[in-house]
Design an enzyme around this catalytic site. Structure first.
Site, PDB file in Angstrom:
ATOM      1  N   TYR A 104       0.840  -1.207   0.000  1.00 29.33           N
ATOM      2  CA  TYR A 104       0.000   0.000   0.000  1.00 29.33           C
ATOM      3  C   TYR A 104       0.876   1.259   0.000  1.00 29.33           C
ATOM      4  O   TYR A 104       0.869   2.015  -0.931  1.00 29.33           O
ATOM      5  CB  TYR A 104      -0.937  -0.016   1.206  1.00 29.33           C
ATOM      6  CG  TYR A 104      -1.945   1.106   1.182  1.00 29.33           C
ATOM      7  CD1 TYR A 104      -3.093   1.012   0.396  1.00 29.33           C
ATOM      8  CD2 TYR A 104      -1.751   2.263   1.923  1.00 29.33           C
ATOM      9  CE1 TYR A 104      -4.028   2.044   0.357  1.00 29.33           C
ATOM     10  CE2 TYR A 104      -2.679   3.307   1.886  1.00 29.33           C
ATOM     11  CZ  TYR A 104      -3.804   3.194   1.106  1.00 29.33           C
ATOM     12  OH  TYR A 104      -4.725   4.223   1.062  1.00 29.33           O
ATOM     13  N   SER A 146      -6.421   1.396  -4.416  1.00 31.03           N
ATOM     14  CA  SER A 146      -6.521   2.787  -3.995  1.00 31.03           C
ATOM     15  C   SER A 146      -5.141   3.445  -4.102  1.00 31.03           C
ATOM     16  O   SER A 146      -4.582   3.532  -5.190  1.00 31.03           O
ATOM     17  CB  SER A 146      -7.085   2.867  -2.576  1.00 31.03           C
ATOM     18  OG  SER A 146      -7.493   4.178  -2.277  1.00 31.03           O
ATOM     19  N   ASP A 176     -17.768   4.185  -7.244  1.00 32.44           N
ATOM     20  CA  ASP A 176     -16.625   4.571  -6.423  1.00 32.44           C
ATOM     21  C   ASP A 176     -16.560   6.092  -6.361  1.00 32.44           C
ATOM     22  O   ASP A 176     -16.148   6.744  -7.315  1.00 32.44           O
ATOM     23  CB  ASP A 176     -15.324   4.004  -6.999  1.00 32.44           C
ATOM     24  CG  ASP A 176     -14.138   4.197  -6.059  1.00 32.44           C
ATOM     25  OD1 ASP A 176     -14.264   4.982  -5.103  1.00 32.44           O
ATOM     26  OD2 ASP A 176     -13.103   3.546  -6.272  1.00 32.44           O
ATOM     27  N   HIS A 214     -15.720   1.725  -3.642  1.00 39.45           N
ATOM     28  CA  HIS A 214     -14.281   1.651  -3.425  1.00 39.45           C
ATOM     29  C   HIS A 214     -13.852   0.324  -2.805  1.00 39.45           C
ATOM     30  O   HIS A 214     -12.678  -0.031  -2.845  1.00 39.45           O
ATOM     31  CB  HIS A 214     -13.842   2.818  -2.544  1.00 39.45           C
ATOM     32  CG  HIS A 214     -12.388   3.124  -2.618  1.00 39.45           C
ATOM     33  ND1 HIS A 214     -11.747   3.460  -3.793  1.00 39.45           N
ATOM     34  CD2 HIS A 214     -11.421   3.131  -1.661  1.00 39.45           C
ATOM     35  CE1 HIS A 214     -10.463   3.679  -3.553  1.00 39.45           C
ATOM     36  NE2 HIS A 214     -10.243   3.472  -2.284  1.00 39.45           N
TER      37      HIS A 214
END
Length: 710
Positions: free
Chosen positions: A479, A559, A642, A677
């Protein structure tokens, strides 16, 4: 528990070494003709073309037609993969185990969530005593016909009489707050709309709650910019139009605000932030007319823990990169004392309260450690955890003598334990029964060296019989941002991949806060390239160590992790066989113009600032795609609802990649309908998406999925 046979184990060992010889060769249909416009923006003298600007209009007929055409190409390709159905079947089997949360007491009842295995949404149950058969309190699956309405937040009044829940439709960040009477489980008339990033925070008298909301959008609710969040108080039994405005800031339209009342009813706090990190704390006596600044922002983080005897206890990284627990005297706000000092080695993630004790959540090399303290800051004990992993649940009421917590890791779903607060003893409460043999797998932690010499940790989950011969399928995930820590967790889809002989790796990149605020700052703003360097170094480590090879390596992230995958794909297209960017931030020059994207400027910087534009432009995935380059096989995933990272990011990235691709590897985009999302996504959609992702992965590394005998 079902165990794998010896034959199955041998088959799995062979799966990793299988080559392309027996793979069905699949070609995708021609990509849709995507019109390239002539839009050009000028940033401080730099002209930047944006040929796919028209795809930002997600309400236009042209965009809808493009989405349908792209989905048709993608589904045609996926439908030709012969083992796609088998993957879905095995995912369904692995997913199909009972999932239960730790029970929490409210009023006279213990409440918990339960999913019998494949329910789209977990159901809220309650019981008079933990361990006894429970009754259904609220079934979110009945809030919609297809399971696409999910609960994003729930809270009980202090007396346990009232229950408020926030419901989101189709994965949107917009929620609606409703209230139930726990006495008879009836739905009250109270309904609060246009709430985002907020739930109900009950006042101590149980007569109403605080929440944060925006004005109703004047244009598209799913892409319009959100400004001027306000804090309100809602009295039970009254319409939303009668709600009392508690706090607003007309001078700062891009700040977030949330209320935090003290349990004794004397004090009310408002937590303000300008983005995803950095806060300010305002306060007042409930009877006072105006708020004052208690802890000034926004160059540090403050997280309230408790308010006792007119003292606010809070966790902060102010002068403490690894965070500390402090308290401030609300009658003499200049008087601040340390309760639990900063640890030199371990990150203080947060502090829970229960039974008159403080429970400090620490991370040591991204693994949970729990310590029990009294309110004077004296350590009572280190909680002896039953296994290595991630822990949650050390929080409760002042009068509690026991609590229940969960422990999870990469090879075992959440197991629930009962904890005696006085003795410190943990006992097993419930362990899930799973449809695989955990003894076949292991997780190791390694430390590798990034480009600038920084040591970065990585978890590697694999079969115990894995051979480091460079022939193993490998999925690298990370991430790298927003102070979000990557700690051990269980995902059925990743377990299926490892079961097949794959290696699942999670790298703890800079940008998270696994090693404190300095680790976060080393991966944000002008240092963002460090995050990509860390990820690339992880891939190189796995290849050099013969865990895998370039033609067997896939990378995945969602993301901010989708940005990570996109940036690393365009920087090092030679390093991977498959790239799987999900709901990614791909257009770094325009992300702040949609919904709450402006809140990320604290982390990324903004193209409206000349200095920040110079470094954002260098790594923005969309703007660094080069023509006549052979890019890896790519499956971009996004969703039509989203409103966190609007799908235009993925639309434009996929179109540009298809235009530039010089190789034969497919560049496809999968656009989910009635989804957002990711939070609250129904189980059925999660399984379908995972099946498509892994079918694409196996197909494009030349390793066929093998049936498993149980």
């Amino acid at each position: 528990m079902k165990h794998l046979s010896i034959k199955a184990a041998l088959l799995l060992g062979a799966a990793a070494a299988a080559g392309c010889g027996n793979m069905k060769q699949i070609k995708h249909q021609p990509y849709p003709e995507t019109v390239r416009g002539d839009v050009v923006d000028n940033y401080f003298g730099t002209e930047v073309p944006d040929p796919y600007r028209w795809l930002e209009d997600d309400n236009s007929e042209a965009t809808a037609a493009w989405v349908a055409a792209e989905n048709a190409v993608t589904q045609d390709y996926l439908s030709q993969i012969p083992f796609r159905g088998a993957i879905r079947e095995r995912l369904t089997e692995v997913w199909n185990y009972a999932k239960e949360s730790a029970p929490r007491k409210h009023g006279d009842w213990w409440y918990y969530t339960y999913n019998d295995g494949l329910q789209n949404q977990s159901v809220i149950y309650r019981t008079k005593e933990p361990g006894e058969a429970g009754e259904v309190f609220l079934d979110p699956n009945k809030l919609s016909d297809d399971g696409t309405v999910a609960l994003t937040d729930m809270s009980f009044s202090k007396d346990g009489r009232w229950f408020a829940y926030s419901a989101a439709a189709s994965g949107s960040d917009w929620v609606e707050i409703r209230v139930m009477d726990t006495a008879d489980k009836s739905l009250a008339a109270d309904k609060i709309e246009w709430v985002k990033f907020s739930g109900a925070r009950w006042a101590p008298d149980s007569k109403g709650f605080y929440y944060s909301a925006y004005d109703a959008p004047k244009q598209n609710a799913y892409s319009s910019k959100n400004e001027f969040q306000k804090v309100y108080y809602h009295a039970l039994g009254t319409p939303q139009s009668a709600d009392r405005l508690i706090y607003e800031d007309r001078e700062h339209p891009l700040r977030y605000f949330s209320a935090w009342p003290s349990e004794d009813g004397k004090w009310l706090f408002v937590i303000a932030s300008e983005g995803t990190s950095g806060t300010e704390v305002l306060y007042k006596r409930v009877s006072d007319p105006k708020f004052r600044v208690l802890l000034p922002g926004f160059d540090a983080d403050y997280s309230p823990v408790d308010c006792k005897d007119d003292r606010l206890y809070y966790v902060t990284n102010r002068d403490a990169s690894n965070y500390a627990l402090m308290k401030v005297d609300l009658n003499r706000p200049g008087r601040i004392e340390t309760v639990i000092p900063e640890s030199e080695r371990n990150l203080l993630e947060g502090v829970g309260t229960a039974g008159g004790s403080l429970f400090a959540y620490y991370l040591q090399d991204a693994q949970s450690r729990i310590y029990q303290y009294d309110y004077a800051g004296k350590q009572v004990r280190e909680v002896v955890l039953p296994a290595i992993g991630s822990v949650d649940g050390f929080d409760g009421r002042e009068e509690d003598s026991e609590l229940y917590y969960t422990l999870v890791n990469y090879t075992a779903p959440a197991t629930i334990y009962k904890y005696d607060i006085a003795s410190g003893e943990s006992t097993l409460y419930k362990a899930p029964e799973v449809n695989f043999d955990p003894e076949l797998f292991t997780t190791e932690q390694v430390f590798y060296t990034s480009k600038d010499g920084t040591k970065v940790p990585m978890f590697i989950t694999r079969r115990k019989d894995m051979k480091r011969d460079g022939k193993n399928p490998c999925l690298l995930y990370a991430y790298g941002g927003f102070q979000i820590n990557q700690t051990p967790k269980f995902k059925p889809s990743e377990l299926m991949f490892v079961e097949q002989g794959g290696i699942y790796c999670v790298a703890n990149l800079r940008g998270g806060s696994e090693y404190g605020e300095e680790w976060h700052k080393a991966g944000m703003l002008e240092n963002k390239q460090n995050v990509f360097d860390d990820f690339i170094a992880a891939a190189e480590y796995l290849i050099a160590g013969k865990y895998t090879s370039t033609d067997k390596l896939a990378i995945h992230g969602g993301s901010n992790g989708g940005l990570l995958v996109g940036a690393c794909e365009v920087q090092r297209p030679d390093l991977y066989a498959v790239c799987l960017p999900a709901v990614g931030v791909m257009d770094m020059l325009r992300y702040h113009k949609f919904t709450i994207g402006w809140g990320w400027a604290v982390e990324y910087g903004s193209s409206e600032n000349e200095e920040q534009f110079s470094y954002i432009y260098k790594y923005s995935p969309l703007h660094n795609i080069k023509e006549d380059v052979k890019y890896p096989a790519t499956l971009v995933t996004t969703a039509d609802h989203d409103d966190r990272v609007v799908p235009a990011h993925s639309f434009k990235f996929a179109a540009a990649m298809q235009h530039a691709q010089a190789g034969d590897a497919p560049i496809l985009i999968r656009i989910e309908s009635k989804a957002g999302h990711g939070a609250g996504k129904p189980t059925s959609k999660r399984i379908d998406e995972a099946a498509d992702m892994y079918a694409f992965l196996f197909q494009n590394i030349g390793v066929p999925y093998r049936e498993i005998e149980n």
